[in-house]
Design a protein around this motif. Structure first.
Motif: not given
Lengths: 189, 462, 402
Positions: B456-458, B460-462
């Motif tokens: 998962v792209d960073k 998106v994760a944050e």
């Protein structure tokens, strides 16, 4: 799941549905959607994926589970039983001099104590896993969803359950469709 | 059912642990189609047939053993631990690599393990099954094997908890149990995949029952990941303890050549050494027959070769120290035991094991050899022979010549010694080939996580 | 967040003044300790006590200087991000080896006070010592010590030199050079530490031997140096540049290594104890009899509880490993227990089961560690605190920021 699911909204109006499910093509889209649904206020929701996605636990607030605690307790029980078994047998029940060693030969009891700790902790892990997941569960409504067989292959699903206080068929469906979902469908009970 | 999924590989993996071009569905299809197919390659029939033939040898040898007793083996005073215990130690050591790959490498976050852990764990199970045969067959009255366990009985006796042989019972049965559940827990998501992919109804019902209704829920995955880490954390000290306890069988006795304090880590290193050799012996033919080079890449073989080299060097360290302390201690019995090993009736076995375990594997320093599957396969076979000889020399040479010269004797293996040993190889092969036909030999869901687009792209994760 | 390759890894001014202050303090403690030791030798005329205390304290300092070499080489062998943050401190620790060699000189002078094999009359009367004489004699002992030191200093020189080249010219050539020697280097390290432990410790007594001994010293050195590096990193974290580099994830990784070594130490120690205890042979068991009876018994119990059980239970916690301050406290405690362990291993050789603690057992570690630390801080500030062109640098910087 071989049964085709209640198609579209028309029939679902009458029968109580389990929830609405949205299908996504990438983990990115799913995590984004899960986060958005959480932010929107939905609480009764779950995602279905073909492999574990670490970010989902964060997005769905699934952080702590009680498994480590159960395993610790299981291990301690096993260790205590293992040691007591040896102590009981060699000191109380069947005391016998072996090679001039003391009846309570504690240095030699660690091995079996250790093995029993691991055995009990390991079995607790597996039983705890099944217990906390509620498995085995041969039937679950989500299997009725269309194309759900792909959840164990290459598709990512997000399901908002009808028990959620914010759940409203139309609005929730619209919301899910707005999330870049490939398809949104209803899940029959 | 699968639609084309055009995902661009933006971030290629730096370590080549999976070939480029794979998608979630192509991984699934490639691994599952080995199982879910009507066509079975001739290689499978060859391996399975060989296994069955040797299993027949096992059946004959053990039947005779049960009727006539362990006297049909070459066991004569003073050598009462011959092939049976050698084979036990050898087999259980082979099992250790599977647990090491699945547990320790998981804890160390080594992603390359994901494509070899499944069949390595299966190897562990079957190796432990073979190992477990021997102490029981060796009992003389194997039908009374349950006497090994403590239970309230009418005879009024109990196992001697001060004996490492009883520790073995606990260690090996715990090891077998935990390996089995670890393996099964790892299989659950893949069983669900097979269930959802199955074309025929019976297969779907069987895989469905085994998958227990797994549906890939995020809630379940979260517990599942915790459980995997916990099992890995438990299996890691367990696997060390098993060969440690096996080494206690020898060290706790005061027989010269056995009573050495570093046996526990040395046995564990030797176990991992032979285990990785077995992993390579299985992986190299499998990947070429089933065309799995994209999943079990040269990088995997290279890494296994490096682990073999490292553990082989630990074993070499042990030989050096053994010889040195034999002399340094000034203990005449220790010195004599080492001397006999090197120059006595077992010297040919001793020097062959030095050649197989220490000298030959030094070739693994060269990248070219680690990257040539045929040579790697060959050196793994050499190591397997060497480790078997090592167990044999430790056990037999120490017993043959202990404190009292008048009671010295030589062990001669009979055809039934060989029969049972080859028979367990048959048991192993039979079980292993059944496994690769009926269950996915590579963990599908874990290999999916290796793909770049599984991350998962960073943002998106944050 | 992307890699912060723009960070200036040189020692910042704030850190420089910190290091200067620490250096002064260490030097003061060291000089006081050394003066006290000198007084013990020259004023109070207690040469036996002097050398005994000096020996175990020296072994501790040796672990601080030689242990990091192993971590450096393991890092080159395994690759990955975990070892990048400890590379420069480990290199600096290895550069203190010339000082350690100087600190070794008193032991050479003290050989007759320490080792029974140095006395021909004793050797002649003892069958085992006579047998060991070809190995245990002045000339060969010194030759071996030279080989160990030469090897360690060569490894230190080699890895420091190529690390400097890497900083200057990039990793193209230098990293390959370092990876090339790492494998053989680890082999040399394990053999040298093994035989060092036999020469300098095991030979204090002629009868006892244990094949586990060298492994216990290897683990001891690994644990000592890892605990030291963790404590140091937490101290460096207060100031630039390391304040911009270190994350919880780094401490988690290093904490795991300390945890693993704590378990390996317990595993080796227990295996050795169990095998000797059950064997109960007259040439082996006295070693444990003198160390588990009398006052030493309490120390032995203390080792079980505080060298293993307490750090083990604390380090099980993921949260603790990610909390730099708590992890530092555990690391310092582990360092203290390492000293207790060495003290417990060495001193009973001279006194049997009678517990014996002299004021010099406090002065010796204070003096040696103080002097060593002062020199270490001088070495540490000479180079940037992170390798500038390490291939895993970006991964290390992103570690825990993903």
């Amino acid at each position: 799941m071989s049964e085709p699911s209640a198609s579209g909204h028309a029939t679902a109006e009458s029968a109580p549905a389990y929830g609405l499910i949205a299908e996504f093509q990438t983990p990115n889209a799913l995590v984004k959607a899960a986060r958005a649904a959480r932010e929107k206020g939905y609480r009764k929701l779950d995602a279905y994926t073909p492999f574990p996605i670490e970010e989902l636990t964060d997005a769905l607030h699934l952080h702590h589970n009680r498994l480590p605690l159960l395993v610790l307790l299981g291990g301690l029980t096993g260790g205590a039983l293992g040691y007591l078994l040896q102590y009981f047998v060699t000191v109380i029940y069947y005391p016998i001099n072996v090679g001039g060693r003391p009846l309570h030969s504690w240095p030699e009891y660690f091995v079996i104590t250790f093995e029993c700790t691991i055995l009990f902790a390991g079995l607790t892990t597996v039983l705890g896993l099944l217990g906390l997941c509620g498995l085995p569960m041969p039937y679950h409504p989500v299997f009725n969803a269309k194309r759900f067989a792909l959840a164990s292959r290459d598709r990512f699903f997000l399901c908002i359950e009808s028990e959620d206080p914010l759940f409203e068929r139309q609005k929730t469906a619209q919301f899910l469709e707005s999330l870049d979902a490939k398809e949104v469908s209803e899940v029959a009970h | 059912m699968a639609e084309e999924q055009n995902v661009v590989m933006e971030r290629p993996e730096p370590h080549e642990i999976i070939a480029p071009g794979y998608t979630f569905s192509s991984i699934t299809d490639q691994i599952a189609s080995v199982v879910q197919t009507k066509r079975t390659p001739p290689f499978w029939f060859l391996g399975f047939g060989l296994g069955l033939a040797l299993l027949g040898v096992f059946a004959i040898s053990t039947t005779l053993l049960f009727i006539l007793g362990p006297g049909i083996w070459g066991l004569r005073t003073p050598v009462m631990w011959g092939f049976a215990i050698t084979n036990f130690v050898w087999w259980i050591g082979i099992g250790h690599a599977g647990t090491l790959i699945s547990a320790i490498l998981l804890l160390l976050n080594q992603k390359w393990r994901n494509s070899i852990n499944r069949f390595a764990e299966a190897m562990t199970l079957f190796a432990v099954a073979c190992a477990g045969m021997f102490p029981i067959l060796h009992l003389g009255r194997p039908w009374l094997a349950f006497w090994l366990f403590p239970y309230p009985d009418t005879m009024g006796i109990e196992p001697n908890f001060r004996s490492p042989l009883v520790w073995d019972v606990f260690a090996v049965s715990t090891y077998a149990t935990i390996s089995a559940v670890f393996w099964f827990v790892g299989l659950i998501p893949d069983l669900a995949t097979l269930r959802d992919r199955a074309g025929n109804k019976i297969a779907r019902v069987i895989y469905g029952l085994l998958a227990m209704g797994w549906r890939g829920s995020a809630k379940h995955w979260s517990v599942y990941e915790t459980a995997s880490l916990l099992l890995a954390g438990l299996a890691t000290p367990l696997v060390l303890s098993v060969h440690t306890v096996v080494s206690f069988d020898f060290t706790v006795a005061i027989v010269p050549g056995w009573h050495s304090t570093f046996f526990p880590p040395y046995f564990v290193a030797g176990a991992i050494y032979s285990g990785f050799a077995m992993v390579l012996v299985l992986a190299i033919p499998l990947r070429s027959v089933y065309g799995l080079e994209g999943l079990i890449t040269d990088k995997h073989l290279d890494n296994c070769g490096k682990v073999m080299l490292a553990t082989g060097l630990i074993v070499a360290y042990a030989y050096i120290l053994e010889a040195f302390t034999g002399w340094y201690s000034g203990n005449i019995f220790e010195a004599a035991a080492i001397h006999h090993r090197m120059t006595g009736p077992y010297m040919s076995s001793y020097w062959s094991l030095v050649a197989c375990n220490i000298i030959a594997p030094q070739l693994l320093w060269f990248k070219r050899i680690r990257n040539t599957p045929a040579l790697l396969f060959l050196s793994s076979m050499v190591v397997l022979c060497g480790m078997w000889l090592e167990r044999f020399v430790i056990i037999v040479s120490s017993l043959a010549q202990d404190f009292v010269t008048s009671s010295w004797g030589i062990f001669h293996a009979t055809r039934w010694d060989w029969g049972v040993f080859l028979g367990t190889i048959g048991l192993f092969l039979t079980l292993f080939f059944l496994f690769i036909r009926g269950l996915p030999m590579i963990s599908i869901f874990e290999v999916r996580t290796l793909l770049p687009h599984a991350k998962v792209d960073k943002e998106v994760a944050e | 967040m992307t890699a912060q390759t723009s960070v200036d890894f040189r020692v910042s001014d704030g850190l420089r003044s910190d290091l200067g202050r620490w250096r002064t303090r260490a030097l003061i403690v060291g000089v006081i300790g050394m003066l006290a030791m000198a007084a013990g030798l020259l004023v109070f005329h207690q040469p036996f006590q002097f050398y005994q205390s000096y020996l175990w304290a020296f072994l501790f300092v040796l672990g601080l200087a030689v242990g990091p070499l192993a971590w450096l080489m393991l890092q080159y062998l395994t690759g990955g991000a975990w070892g990048v943050v400890i590379r420069r401190p480990a290199e600096a620790a290895a550069r203190t080896l010339p000082l350690v060699l100087v600190l070794f000189l008193p032991i050479i002078i003290g050989i007759p006070n320490l080792y029974p094999w140095a006395h021909p009359a004793v050797v002649a009367a003892d069958r085992v010592l006579t047998h060991q004489a070809p190995y245990l004699n002045y000339r060969f002992f010194l030759l071996r010590a030279l080989v160990y030191f030469f090897g360690w200093m060569f490894l230190s020189y080699y890895f420091n030199r190529w690390s400097l080249v890497e900083d200057r010219d990039g990793p193209a050539k230098a990293h390959g050079k370092m990876s090339f020697l790492a494998g053989p280097g680890v082999i040399f390290w394990s053999l040298s530490v093994t035989f060092m432990s036999i020469d300098w410790v095991l030979s204090l007594h002629s009868q006892w031997f244990s094949t586990m001994f060298g492994l216990l010293f290897m683990v001891g050195q690994g644990l000592t140096s890892m605990a030291f590096l963790i404590a140091l990193l937490v101290a460096l974290q207060a100031r630039a540049p390391m304040s911009q580099v270190l994350t919880k994830r780094h401490f988690h990784d290093l904490g795991k290594l300390m945890f693993a070594l704590t378990m390996v130490w317990a595993y080796f120690s227990y295996s050795q104890f169990l095998i000797i205890w059950t064997g109960n042979l007259p040439e082996e068991i006295p070693w444990y009899l003198s160390r588990t009876n009398g006052g030493w018994g309490y120390i032995a119990m203390g080792l079980v509880l505080f060298h293993f059980a307490l750090p083990f239970s604390l380090l099980l916690s993921r949260d603790l490993k990610r909390n730099a301050k708590l992890l530092r406290n555990v690391a310092i405690f582990v360092l203290f227990m390492r000293m207790v362990d060495l003290f417990w291993q060495v001193t009973p050789y001279f006194y049997g089961s009678a517990f014996h603690l002299s004021w010099m057992d406090i002065a010796a570690p204070a003096g040696l560690i103080g002097i060593w630390l002062a020199y270490f801080f001088i070495q540490l500030e000479k180079r940037p605190l992170m390798p500038l062109h390490e291939p895993n640098l970006e991964e290390a910087l992103n570690h825990g920021r993903e």
